[in-house]
Design an enzyme around this catalytic site. Structure first.
Site, mmCIF file in Angstrom:
data_model
loop_
_atom_site.group_PDB
_atom_site.id
_atom_site.type_symbol
_atom_site.label_atom_id
_atom_site.label_comp_id
_atom_site.label_asym_id
_atom_site.label_seq_id
_atom_site.Cartn_x
_atom_site.Cartn_y
_atom_site.Cartn_z
ATOM 1 N N LYS A 57 0.838 -1.202 0.000
ATOM 2 C CA LYS A 57 0.000 0.000 0.000
ATOM 3 C C LYS A 57 0.876 1.255 0.000
ATOM 4 O O LYS A 57 0.606 2.219 -0.721
ATOM 5 C CB LYS A 57 -0.925 0.022 1.231
ATOM 6 C CG LYS A 57 -2.099 -0.941 1.109
ATOM 7 C CD LYS A 57 -2.805 -1.167 2.440
ATOM 8 C CE LYS A 57 -3.844 -2.281 2.307
ATOM 9 N NZ LYS A 57 -4.351 -2.765 3.593
ATOM 10 N N GLN B 69 -4.991 -1.460 9.571
ATOM 11 C CA GLN B 69 -4.897 -2.813 9.007
ATOM 12 C C GLN B 69 -5.506 -3.829 9.969
ATOM 13 O O GLN B 69 -5.173 -3.864 11.154
ATOM 14 C CB GLN B 69 -3.417 -3.147 8.728
ATOM 15 C CG GLN B 69 -3.183 -4.486 8.062
ATOM 16 C CD GLN B 69 -3.724 -4.565 6.644
ATOM 17 O OE1 GLN B 69 -3.759 -3.579 5.914
ATOM 18 N NE2 GLN B 69 -4.156 -5.750 6.244
ATOM 19 N N ASP C 291 -11.476 2.898 3.914
ATOM 20 C CA ASP C 291 -11.907 1.492 3.872
ATOM 21 C C ASP C 291 -13.427 1.386 3.717
ATOM 22 O O ASP C 291 -13.941 0.327 3.361
ATOM 23 C CB ASP C 291 -11.526 0.782 5.182
ATOM 24 C CG ASP C 291 -10.304 -0.100 5.060
ATOM 25 O OD1 ASP C 291 -10.062 -0.610 3.950
ATOM 26 O OD2 ASP C 291 -9.610 -0.291 6.073
HETATM 27 N N1 GUN Z 1 -7.153 -6.740 6.172
HETATM 28 C C1 GUN Z 1 -7.515 -7.514 5.117
HETATM 29 N N2 GUN Z 1 -8.259 -6.801 4.240
HETATM 30 C C2 GUN Z 1 -8.372 -5.569 4.749
HETATM 31 C C3 GUN Z 1 -9.015 -4.379 4.284
HETATM 32 O O1 GUN Z 1 -9.645 -4.323 3.234
HETATM 33 N N3 GUN Z 1 -8.888 -3.294 5.086
HETATM 34 C C4 GUN Z 1 -8.206 -3.342 6.250
HETATM 35 N N4 GUN Z 1 -8.148 -2.230 6.964
HETATM 36 N N5 GUN Z 1 -7.596 -4.418 6.707
HETATM 37 C C5 GUN Z 1 -7.682 -5.521 5.945
#
Ligand code: GUN
Length: 302
Positions: free
Chosen positions: A56, A100, A123
């Protein structure tokens, strides 16, 4: 069989989205002197999460964003995590906040998510954004990245007008299944959400023009579950043993038997290289959208 002409190339489409994000970011900078800022909080040392978070950060830099990562030890208190989120809520250089998941067991994930400012919730997990998506207020909502990316893939092969198509979403998670169903409904599809208690799932999916598989069960959706000419979007990412590659080796596979599905589907997403790359591209798109909304600038057209 060859997937030529049937494969929905998520990697290529994600690259196109990222290129558009980067171009629009330049315009935002030139005209408003604003740089989109994305902050990622990661708590603990889950190796898979570390890999996601690193990618990311790389993608954010590629888009020309200001990118920060807060790596907190696994024993960080819930109050400390909340304090980090509140500080980012108040930081004008930050337009997108992502915590996360999963978080360590002693931290209430929902409490953390609901503490993120809704207008920085890239998100799309905050109740405010869930509610906006559910009521069709897409012009101010933040939509979860995986369903948003899946919609772009569907529209690239079926066009913008999905009116009247029947869609079956397999899986009812808050992160994928439910928002995906809401997006398809908002696009005037006739939507059914299927799950582990659904009776005769193969008969149901055989009625669908669009099947979205988001259950986390490797290769569950078989070729004869798919109506001839239908579109399959496979959200699953499952690691399975691959003894054919040598002892102890593994490979990634989706929730559908891709080769089998190609016998009937007109279009299908592979795993890897389908929905996965779109998720991260949409995180960038949501962050840019947030920066544009904060600055009163046109939103990107993706
Ligand atoms: N962990 C796995 N997928 C995601 C996601 O889409 N967002 C977040 N914040 N954590 C994750």
């Amino acid at each position: 069989m060859s997937d030529e002409g049937k494969r929905i190339d998520g990697k290529l489409i994600a690259e196109d989205v990222v290129a558009r994000v980067a171009a629009h970011t330049q315009k935002l900078g030139a005209e408003k002197n604003v740089t989109p800022g994305l902050a990622v909080i990661i708590v603990g040392e889950d190796p898979a999460s570390q890999v996601y978070v690193a990618s990311k950060g790389r993608k954010a830099k590629e888009c020309g964003f200001h990118s920060v990562q807060h790596t907190l030890p696994a024993d960080t208190s819930e109050e400390d995590v909340l304090a980090h989120v509140r500080a980012l809520n108040d930081d004008p250089a930050i337009h997108g906040i992502l915590v996360q998941l999963p978080l360590p067991k002693h931290i209430d994930e929902n409490k953390v998510i609901q503490t993120i400012a809704p207008n920085k919730d890239v998100d799309g997990f905050h109740y405010m954004n869930v509610g906006k998506l559910g009521t069709g207020d897409l012009s101010t909502a933040y939509v979860p990245c995986t369903p948003a990316g899946s919609m772009i893939l569907i529209r690239r092969v079926l066009g913008d007008d999905l009116s009247g198509l029947s869609a079956v979403v397999i899986g009812r998670s808050n992160i994928v299944g439910k928002p995906m169903a809401n997006l398809l409904l908002g696009a005037n599809c006739t939507v059914t959400i299927a799950h582990s208690r659904t009776k005769d799932l193969p008969a149901l999916t055989r009625t669908a023009d669009i099947v979205v598989a988001a259950v986390g069960r490797p290769e569950m959706v078989k070729g004869d579950w798919i109506k001839p000419g239908a579109t399959l979007v496979d959200v699953g990412i499952n690691r399975v043993d691959a003894p054919e590659r040598g002892e102890g080796k593994t490979r990634l596979t989706g929730d559908a038997d891709y080769e089998g599905v190609l016998e009937n589907a007109a279009h299908a997403t592979p795993v890897p290289g389908g929905v996965g790359p779109m998720t991260i591209a949409m995180l960038m798109a949501n962050t840019l959208t947030s920066a544009c909304r904060h600055a009163g600038f046109d939103e990107p057209d993706l």
